[in-house]
Design an enzyme around this catalytic site. Structure first.
Site, PDB file in Angstrom:
ATOM      1  N   ASN A  34      -3.686   9.905  19.867  1.00 12.97           N
ATOM      2  CA  ASN A  34      -2.426   9.778  19.213  1.00 12.97           C
ATOM      3  C   ASN A  34      -2.719  10.349  17.801  1.00 12.97           C
ATOM      4  O   ASN A  34      -3.850  10.486  17.423  1.00 12.97           O
ATOM      5  CB  ASN A  34      -1.771   8.797  19.366  1.00 12.97           C
ATOM      6  CG  ASN A  34      -2.348   7.567  18.722  1.00 12.97           C
ATOM      7  OD1 ASN A  34      -2.601   7.321  17.645  1.00 12.97           O
ATOM      8  ND2 ASN A  34      -2.975   6.448  19.417  1.00 12.97           N
ATOM      9  N   ARG A  35      -1.549  10.620  17.165  1.00 11.26           N
ATOM     10  CA  ARG A  35      -1.684  11.199  15.918  1.00 11.26           C
ATOM     11  C   ARG A  35      -1.610  10.117  14.653  1.00 11.26           C
ATOM     12  O   ARG A  35      -1.406  10.323  13.506  1.00 11.26           O
ATOM     13  CB  ARG A  35      -0.424  12.142  15.631  1.00 11.26           C
ATOM     14  CG  ARG A  35      -0.453  13.361  16.649  1.00 11.26           C
ATOM     15  CD  ARG A  35       0.835  14.164  16.525  1.00 11.26           C
ATOM     16  NE  ARG A  35       1.482  14.243  15.533  1.00 11.26           N
ATOM     17  CZ  ARG A  35       2.754  14.663  15.090  1.00 11.26           C
ATOM     18  NH1 ARG A  35       3.540  14.784  16.015  1.00 11.26           N
ATOM     19  NH2 ARG A  35       3.048  14.871  13.956  1.00 11.26           N
TER      20      ARG A  35
END
Ligand code: CTP
Ligand code: CA
Length: 237
Positions: A34-35
């Protein structure tokens, strides 16, 4: 805020902060991730230490952040690693702050060698749900495995959708997770991810809702800790 101007109201407290994102491997070279940049969790750990706490930062993957001064850092890779580390560290902690972006699912199987693309359309990837670390902490406290007065803080990055706006989702999440505080960020186009500023709310289990002004992650961290301090037990001199 200048560090030397901060109150020393976490002196003698043990605080565990999780930060960054987990990565769930598919094969030796690929993962689901994920970011999360880790910036909010690292800022929280830094401010908690500046306010006197003994801080353990349990860090997943970040955008190459360095350890804040006077903070011990333990790095983890997967959600399951993070669960093991946080669960162990929570014993004896005064507060646990789950700022990490924990993967909700992992690939059900881990290929021991690199998956080849072959000539056909790709296979779908079966996923298995990861344990909810935050909910596990609340359950452990209810079961008496953690101190009854340990404070547990969650984070939520929310967007509005056809089922409701950001706050509606956040209130439902607080009710579901039963943590003491839920720090809510409104995300979406150009908001929060990989930025130095964000907007949000701090929702308390007692129903209090505090809007967070636009500001740095350091300032936001101070507001979160301001909300946390009154939840901590009165210490014996
Ligand atoms: N969290 C956790 N363990 C997980 C997933 C999330 O401890 N397996 C924690 C996060 O660190 C965060 C809080 O739970 O503090 C809320 O995470 P979020 O992803 O917003 O909640 P979910 O219950 O996973 O809901 P959603 O379907 O919106 O992703
Ligand atoms: Ca999630």
């Amino acid at each position: 805020e200048r560090p030397d101007a901060l109150p020393r109201d976490l002196e003698g407290r043990r605080v565990v902060v999780s930060a960054g994102g987990t990565r769930e491997p598919l094969d030796p070279v690929r993962f689901l991730g994920n970011r999360s940049s880790g910036k909010q969790g690292y800022a929280l750990a830094r401010v908690a230490a500046q306010r006197g706490a003994d801080v353990l930062l349990i860090s997943g993957y970040t955008s190459d952040l360095s350890a804040p001064a006077s903070v011990r850092v333990e790095t983890v890779r997967t959600a399951e690693d993070m669960r093991t580390a946080v669960t162990a560290a929570a014993v004896g902690a005064d507060a646990v702050i789950m700022a990490a972006a924990v993967a909700d699912f992992r690939p059900t199987t881990l290929a021991t060698s690199k998956i080849k693309k072959g000539a056909d359309e790709p296979d779908t990837i079966p996923l298995t749900r990861n344990a909810d670390i935050l909910a596990g902490l609340v359950a452990a406290r209810d079961a008496g495995d953690l101190a009854a007065d340990a404070a547990i803080v969650g984070f939520a990055a929310e967007t509005g959708d056809q089922h409701g706006d950001v706050l509606t989702h956040a209130r439902a999440k607080l009710a579901r997770k039963k943590c003491d505080l839920l720090v809510v960020n409104a995300v979406g186009e150009g908001k929060a991810f990989e930025m130095d500023d964000n907007d949000g709310w701090i929702l308390s289990a007692d129903g209090t809702e505090l809007a967070l002004e636009h500001g740095s992650k350091a300032l936001m961290s101070s507001r979160v800790i301001d909300a946390l301090v009154p939840l901590l037990r009165v210490r014996q001199p």
